[in-house]
Design a protein around this motif. Structure first.
Motif, mmCIF file in Angstrom:
data_model
loop_
_atom_site.group_PDB
_atom_site.id
_atom_site.type_symbol
_atom_site.label_atom_id
_atom_site.label_comp_id
_atom_site.label_asym_id
_atom_site.label_seq_id
_atom_site.Cartn_x
_atom_site.Cartn_y
_atom_site.Cartn_z
ATOM 1 N N PRO A 1 26.675 39.863 71.402
ATOM 2 C CA PRO A 1 27.338 40.726 72.386
ATOM 3 C C PRO A 1 28.281 41.755 71.757
ATOM 4 C CG PRO A 1 27.520 38.401 72.998
ATOM 5 C CD PRO A 1 27.028 38.451 71.591
ATOM 6 N N SER A 2 28.651 41.575 70.497
ATOM 7 C CA SER A 2 29.590 42.483 69.832
ATOM 8 C C SER A 2 28.852 43.607 69.103
ATOM 9 C CB SER A 2 30.448 41.704 68.821
ATOM 10 O OG SER A 2 31.116 42.594 67.952
ATOM 11 N N PHE A 3 29.095 44.840 69.531
ATOM 12 C CA PHE A 3 28.482 46.005 68.889
ATOM 13 C C PHE A 3 28.915 46.105 67.427
ATOM 14 C CE2 PHE A 3 28.547 50.542 67.740
ATOM 15 C CZ PHE A 3 27.248 50.909 68.044
ATOM 16 N N LEU A 4 30.216 45.948 67.174
ATOM 17 C CA LEU A 4 30.690 46.104 65.789
ATOM 18 C C LEU A 4 30.225 44.975 64.879
ATOM 19 C CD1 LEU A 4 34.256 47.636 66.242
ATOM 20 C CD2 LEU A 4 32.239 48.718 65.218
ATOM 21 N N TRP A 5 30.027 43.779 65.430
ATOM 22 C CA TRP A 5 29.467 42.724 64.584
ATOM 23 C C TRP A 5 28.028 43.069 64.233
ATOM 24 C CZ3 TRP A 5 26.281 39.231 62.650
ATOM 25 C CH2 TRP A 5 26.815 38.338 61.724
ATOM 26 N N MET A 6 27.299 43.644 65.190
ATOM 27 C CA MET A 6 25.936 44.079 64.899
ATOM 28 C C MET A 6 25.935 45.165 63.834
ATOM 29 S SD MET A 6 22.702 43.526 65.784
ATOM 30 C CE MET A 6 22.382 43.601 64.036
ATOM 31 N N MET A 7 26.912 46.080 63.901
ATOM 32 C CA MET A 7 26.995 47.136 62.889
ATOM 33 C C MET A 7 27.270 46.542 61.507
ATOM 34 S SD MET A 7 26.219 49.785 64.551
ATOM 35 C CE MET A 7 25.236 48.651 65.528
ATOM 36 N N ARG B 1 26.321 43.581 60.544
ATOM 37 C CA ARG B 1 25.101 42.870 60.148
ATOM 38 C C ARG B 1 24.006 43.821 59.667
ATOM 39 N NH1 ARG B 1 21.766 40.512 58.172
ATOM 40 N NH2 ARG B 1 20.619 38.646 58.758
ATOM 41 N N CYS B 2 23.877 44.961 60.349
ATOM 42 C CA CYS B 2 22.768 45.878 60.020
ATOM 43 C C CYS B 2 23.212 47.084 59.197
ATOM 44 C CB CYS B 2 22.064 46.340 61.296
ATOM 45 S SG CYS B 2 23.011 47.492 62.313
ATOM 46 N N GLY B 3 24.499 47.133 58.821
ATOM 47 C CA GLY B 3 24.974 48.265 58.021
ATOM 48 C C GLY B 3 24.821 49.597 58.740
ATOM 49 N N ASP C 1 31.638 34.078 64.538
ATOM 50 C CA ASP C 1 31.855 34.857 63.325
ATOM 51 C C ASP C 1 33.003 35.833 63.525
ATOM 52 O OD1 ASP C 1 29.627 33.987 61.557
ATOM 53 O OD2 ASP C 1 28.432 34.651 63.252
ATOM 54 N N PRO C 2 33.718 36.182 62.448
ATOM 55 C CA PRO C 2 34.840 37.108 62.601
ATOM 56 C C PRO C 2 34.407 38.428 63.247
ATOM 57 C CG PRO C 2 34.871 36.117 60.426
ATOM 58 C CD PRO C 2 33.569 35.720 61.058
ATOM 59 N N GLU C 3 35.140 38.837 64.278
ATOM 60 C CA GLU C 3 34.931 40.163 64.855
ATOM 61 C C GLU C 3 35.263 41.198 63.786
ATOM 62 O OE1 GLU C 3 33.470 42.422 66.399
ATOM 63 O OE2 GLU C 3 33.914 41.745 68.426
ATOM 64 N N ARG C 4 34.810 42.414 63.958
ATOM 65 C CA ARG C 4 34.972 43.464 62.949
ATOM 66 C C ARG C 4 35.705 44.668 63.522
ATOM 67 N NH1 ARG C 4 33.331 41.424 57.837
ATOM 68 N NH2 ARG C 4 32.537 39.402 58.518
ATOM 69 N N LEU D 1 34.437 47.756 59.602
ATOM 70 C CA LEU D 1 33.639 46.529 59.491
ATOM 71 C C LEU D 1 34.337 45.441 58.685
ATOM 72 C CD1 LEU D 1 30.044 48.051 59.122
ATOM 73 C CD2 LEU D 1 31.407 47.632 61.177
ATOM 74 N N ARG D 2 35.661 45.540 58.637
ATOM 75 C CA ARG D 2 36.453 44.488 57.998
ATOM 76 C C ARG D 2 36.658 43.358 59.004
ATOM 77 N NH1 ARG D 2 40.751 48.964 56.235
ATOM 78 N NH2 ARG D 2 40.929 48.843 58.503
ATOM 79 N N PRO D 3 36.740 42.107 58.522
ATOM 80 C CA PRO D 3 36.915 40.988 59.454
ATOM 81 C C PRO D 3 38.280 41.000 60.108
ATOM 82 C CG PRO D 3 37.009 40.215 57.177
ATOM 83 C CD PRO D 3 36.630 41.666 57.124
#
Length: 197
Positions: free
Chosen positions: A51-57, A59-61, A118-121, A125-127
C-alpha cells in the motif's frame, strides 16, 4: 502527531484500496492496458502487494531496476484486502507472538497471506522510524486477487519518474505534492490484532 510504529497507510475509498507492484513491461503494460493481469502472469507464485508508494519506489528503484520497470497501481476491493488480512500470518516467527516455532510453521504453511512490516521510506528512500505493511498472497488469495478483487490497474511509472526527477533536482516540496495521498486505513486495529510484532 507521531506515527504509530506499525500502521497501514493507503490510498482508499469507501470500497477500494490501492496497492503497488512493479513488473517487467511485458507483464505491466498489458495489465495496465487491459485492467487485468495477462495470462503470462503466474498465479502459482506468491505475489507481494504494497500500500505504500514510497516503499514500492524503494523496492523498484523508481522503476529503474531490471524486471521492475513498469510500476502499477492496483485498485482492489476493501473486502478482498480485509479477507487476506484476516487470514494472514506473520512472514517470520516472533517469540511472544506465536506460541512456538512449530505452531508458526504450521500457520505460515496453511495461510493464504503473509504480513511483513518494513520501514517506511522518505523521499530520498531512506528508512523512517515507523513501518508499513507488505502483504504476500499465495494460493487462493492470488487467484482471488487477480480474478475477484482487482477493480482497476494503472501504470504509474511516469509519476514515479516525475517525482524522482524532482527529488533528484532538490525540489522536495513539489515532489511531496505529487505523492499519492495515503491515509491511515480504517478498522486496522481489529484486522491487525494477530499481525503486530
Amino acid at each position: 502527531m507521531e506515527e504509530p510504529h506499525r500502521r497501514i497507510r493507503a490510498v482508499h475509498t469507501a470500497s477500494t484500496v490501492t496497492v503497488y507492484q512493479a513488473y517487467s513491461p511485458h507483464i505491466g503494460q498489458p495489465a495496465a492496458r487491459e485492467g487485468r493481469f495477462p495470462p503470462v502472469w503466474k498465479r502459482d507464485r506468491m505475489t507481494w502487494i504494497k500500500p505504500s508508494f514510497l516503499w514500492m519506489m524503494y523496492r523498484c528503484g523508481w522503476g529503474a531496476k531490471a524486471g521492475q520497470e513498469t510500476v502499477l497501481a492496483v485498485e482492489i476491493t476493501r473486502d478482498g484486502f480485509e479477507w487476506a488480512l484476516r487470514r494472514a500470518c506473520l512472514s517470520s516467527y516472533v517469540r511472544g507472538v506465536h506460541p512456538d516455532l512449530a505452531t508458526w510453521q504450521r500457520q505460515v504453511k496453511q495461510a493464504p497471506a503473509r504480513v511483513q512490516w518494513d520501514p517506511e521510506r522518505d523521499l530520498h528512500l531512506r528508512p523512517l522510524a515507523y513501518r508499513s505493511l507488505q502483504l504476500g498472497l499465495c494460493g487462493e488469495a492470488v487467484r482471488r486477487y487477480a480474478d475477484e478483487w482487482t477493480v482497476g490497474i494503472s501504470d504509474v511509472t511516469p509519476l514515479a519518474h516525475q517525482i524522482h526527477a524532482l527529488v533528484s533536482g532538490g525540489d522536495l516540496d513539489s515532489a511531496a505534492r505529487l505523492l499519492p495521498q495515503e491515509r491511515p486505513y480504517p478498522a486496522a486495529d481489529e484486522l491487525l490484532a494477530n499481525l503486530r510484532t
